[in-house]
Design a protein around this motif. Sequence first.
Motif, mmCIF file in Angstrom:
data_model
loop_
_atom_site.group_PDB
_atom_site.id
_atom_site.type_symbol
_atom_site.label_atom_id
_atom_site.label_comp_id
_atom_site.label_asym_id
_atom_site.label_seq_id
_atom_site.Cartn_x
_atom_site.Cartn_y
_atom_site.Cartn_z
ATOM 1 N N THR A 168 1.130 -1.346 -0.072
ATOM 2 C CA THR A 168 0.271 -0.185 -0.286
ATOM 3 C C THR A 168 1.105 1.286 0.238
ATOM 4 O OG1 THR A 168 -1.849 -1.052 0.682
ATOM 5 C CG2 THR A 168 -2.078 1.428 1.086
ATOM 6 N N VAL A 169 -0.021 2.282 -0.329
ATOM 7 C CA VAL A 169 1.325 3.267 -0.547
ATOM 8 C C VAL A 169 0.090 4.588 -0.505
ATOM 9 C CG1 VAL A 169 2.444 4.957 -2.447
ATOM 10 C CG2 VAL A 169 2.730 2.298 -3.378
ATOM 11 N N ALA A 170 0.265 5.255 0.203
ATOM 12 C CA ALA A 170 0.110 6.351 0.432
ATOM 13 C C ALA A 170 0.745 7.598 0.530
ATOM 14 C CB ALA A 170 -0.018 6.701 2.357
ATOM 15 N N PHE A 171 -0.808 8.275 0.105
ATOM 16 C CA PHE A 171 0.404 9.977 -0.712
ATOM 17 C C PHE A 171 -0.508 11.073 0.045
ATOM 18 C CE2 PHE A 171 -0.301 6.435 -3.943
ATOM 19 C CZ PHE A 171 0.249 7.319 -4.744
ATOM 20 N N LEU A 172 0.070 11.836 0.481
ATOM 21 C CA LEU A 172 0.202 12.666 0.980
ATOM 22 C C LEU A 172 0.453 14.138 0.479
ATOM 23 C CD1 LEU A 172 1.076 13.933 4.866
ATOM 24 C CD2 LEU A 172 2.306 14.382 4.053
ATOM 25 N N ASP A 173 -0.704 14.896 -0.153
ATOM 26 C CA ASP A 173 -0.755 15.959 -0.862
ATOM 27 C C ASP A 173 -2.250 16.629 -1.303
ATOM 28 O OD1 ASP A 173 -0.452 16.096 -3.874
ATOM 29 O OD2 ASP A 173 0.832 14.958 -3.887
ATOM 30 N N THR A 174 -3.340 16.154 -2.511
ATOM 31 C CA THR A 174 -4.067 17.087 -2.498
ATOM 32 C C THR A 174 -5.129 16.283 -2.502
ATOM 33 O OG1 THR A 174 -3.894 17.384 -4.979
ATOM 34 C CG2 THR A 174 -3.376 18.976 -4.061
ATOM 35 N N GLY A 175 -5.195 15.461 -2.228
ATOM 36 C CA GLY A 175 -6.341 14.445 -2.246
ATOM 37 C C GLY A 175 -6.202 13.801 -3.390
ATOM 38 N N LEU A 176 -7.304 12.909 -4.031
ATOM 39 C CA LEU A 176 -7.030 11.623 -4.837
ATOM 40 C C LEU A 176 -8.792 11.081 -5.799
ATOM 41 C CD1 LEU A 176 -5.217 8.495 -5.045
ATOM 42 C CD2 LEU A 176 -7.346 8.231 -5.678
ATOM 43 N N ASP A 177 -8.638 11.422 -7.269
ATOM 44 C CA ASP A 177 -10.177 10.917 -7.649
ATOM 45 C C ASP A 177 -10.399 10.174 -8.277
ATOM 46 O OD1 ASP A 177 -12.669 11.369 -9.514
ATOM 47 O OD2 ASP A 177 -11.181 12.304 -11.013
ATOM 48 N N PRO A 178 -11.081 9.166 -6.863
ATOM 49 C CA PRO A 178 -11.407 7.901 -7.233
ATOM 50 C C PRO A 178 -12.216 6.885 -8.124
ATOM 51 C CG PRO A 178 -13.594 9.417 -5.391
ATOM 52 C CD PRO A 178 -12.130 10.347 -6.074
ATOM 53 N N THR A 179 -13.098 8.580 -9.256
ATOM 54 C CA THR A 179 -13.287 8.009 -10.402
ATOM 55 C C THR A 179 -12.306 7.463 -11.429
ATOM 56 O OG1 THR A 179 -13.777 10.150 -11.419
ATOM 57 C CG2 THR A 179 -15.461 9.754 -10.075
ATOM 58 N N MET A 180 -11.393 7.587 -11.011
ATOM 59 C CA MET A 180 -10.767 7.870 -12.123
ATOM 60 C C MET A 180 -9.898 5.896 -12.928
ATOM 61 S SD MET A 180 -5.651 8.706 -12.458
ATOM 62 C CE MET A 180 -5.168 8.049 -14.255
ATOM 63 N N GLU A 181 -10.024 5.075 -13.524
ATOM 64 C CA GLU A 181 -10.655 4.128 -13.479
ATOM 65 C C GLU A 181 -9.132 3.127 -13.174
ATOM 66 O OE1 GLU A 181 -12.882 1.877 -14.375
ATOM 67 O OE2 GLU A 181 -14.229 3.610 -13.684
ATOM 68 N N GLY A 182 -8.256 3.822 -13.913
ATOM 69 C CA GLY A 182 -6.653 3.283 -13.772
ATOM 70 C C GLY A 182 -6.621 3.342 -12.333
ATOM 71 N N LEU A 183 -6.883 3.798 -11.083
ATOM 72 C CA LEU A 183 -6.887 3.802 -9.933
ATOM 73 C C LEU A 183 -7.531 3.063 -9.334
ATOM 74 C CD1 LEU A 183 -5.377 7.829 -9.278
ATOM 75 C CD2 LEU A 183 -4.336 5.997 -10.091
ATOM 76 N N LYS A 184 -8.717 3.132 -9.423
ATOM 77 C CA LYS A 184 -9.676 2.173 -8.697
ATOM 78 C C LYS A 184 -9.282 0.565 -8.870
ATOM 79 C CE LYS A 184 -14.338 2.945 -9.201
ATOM 80 N NZ LYS A 184 -15.354 3.024 -10.448
ATOM 81 N N LYS A 214 -5.337 14.000 2.001
ATOM 82 C CA LYS A 214 -5.882 15.669 1.864
ATOM 83 C C LYS A 214 -4.681 16.641 2.691
ATOM 84 C CE LYS A 214 -8.631 18.975 0.107
ATOM 85 N NZ LYS A 214 -8.109 19.564 0.090
ATOM 86 N N VAL A 215 -4.173 16.865 2.618
ATOM 87 C CA VAL A 215 -3.549 17.994 3.446
ATOM 88 C C VAL A 215 -3.106 19.395 2.219
ATOM 89 C CG1 VAL A 215 -1.468 16.033 4.847
ATOM 90 C CG2 VAL A 215 -0.760 17.075 3.682
ATOM 91 N N LEU A 216 -3.378 19.489 1.423
ATOM 92 C CA LEU A 216 -3.408 20.748 0.600
ATOM 93 C C LEU A 216 -4.917 21.244 -0.339
ATOM 94 C CD1 LEU A 216 0.276 19.807 -1.083
ATOM 95 C CD2 LEU A 216 -0.274 20.785 0.955
ATOM 96 N N ASP A 217 -4.974 22.401 -0.530
ATOM 97 C CA ASP A 217 -6.159 22.866 -1.272
ATOM 98 C C ASP A 217 -6.068 22.298 -2.437
ATOM 99 O OD1 ASP A 217 -4.380 25.315 -1.345
ATOM 100 O OD2 ASP A 217 -5.290 26.246 0.067
ATOM 101 N N GLU A 218 -6.813 23.091 -2.922
ATOM 102 C CA GLU A 218 -7.462 23.100 -4.457
ATOM 103 C C GLU A 218 -6.092 24.344 -5.860
ATOM 104 O OE1 GLU A 218 -9.527 26.970 -3.460
ATOM 105 O OE2 GLU A 218 -9.244 24.733 -1.985
ATOM 106 N N THR A 219 -5.633 24.831 -4.711
ATOM 107 C CA THR A 219 -4.581 26.079 -4.903
ATOM 108 C C THR A 219 -3.034 24.542 -5.029
ATOM 109 O OG1 THR A 219 -3.511 27.041 -3.115
ATOM 110 C CG2 THR A 219 -5.343 28.263 -4.936
ATOM 111 N N GLY A 220 -2.345 23.914 -3.652
ATOM 112 C CA GLY A 220 -1.816 22.727 -4.395
ATOM 113 C C GLY A 220 -1.298 23.738 -2.669
#
Length: 300
Positions: free
Chosen positions: A126-142, A213-219
Amino acid sequence: MKTKLHKIFALLTTLAVLTVMLPGNPSQASPMVRVIIQGHSVEAAARAARNDGGRVLDDLGIINAVAAEVPQDSLARLAVAEGVVRVTPDRAVEATSQGHPVNVEFAKSIGAAEVWEAGNLGQDVTVAFLDTGLDPTMEGLKHGAAGNNNRILAYYDAVSDEFYGPQHLQQSPRDPSGHGTHVAGIVGNSESEPWDDGEYRGVAPAANLVAVKVLDETGSGTYIDILRGMNWIIQNKDVYDIRVLNISMYTQPRTPYWADPFDLAVMVAWKAGIVVVTSAGNGGPDPRSIGVPGNTPYAI
């Protein structure tokens, strides 16, 4: 005589009230500032904050600290208070780039196909991403290359302190920036290039994913939210078998790495058995141009 004394008392009382109300009065409350107070223990840090008129915002046990709002004029006292190790302003950080779902050949450039041929697609990691979030609708990630569908195991929004499990990812903030999804695509996009021998677009197309998610929409974000997110990752490392943590953000170093709260949290993650991968930042090549947390020797 009694009437005169009453009048004098009333006048003095009025003057005292007016003096308190006048701007610039020395007794006027100092403005509140957000800080991270590291202590010999979380309890010691919280006690120091409250003893000096502060308010504890959150427990940052990952580095024996609390996030707090304290009077600005108390900072010097707090720094030498009993049980306090260090007081750090709540610093700003930013993503290292803005992006979109990746559609480039990172995997080919590093020779990932040779690893895939040996049967290693990143499964059971399992890889965790500390970032702006993640789009769960992206097929290649689901969907994972090893048939592990719904491989986004969890989404934690550290900014609002909200958790979303696999069944509620659609209600999450997703990724208002796109940066986190871009980075997750580099790591784990399971879609393939049909015109190029069907090679995967992501390096580890079967790995499970966790979004923090730790960053906002502007990064942009702050140390307090980042440490809250790191704290959650350490607490849930074994729950989701988090073995790799990606941090694609930076801020300019202001202290040695061993005194910076963000770097210290990375060191705790490393000690917990997590491989931490960070960006170097967008600066260079001058000295001190590698950003936090890329400047810690405990990270790749």
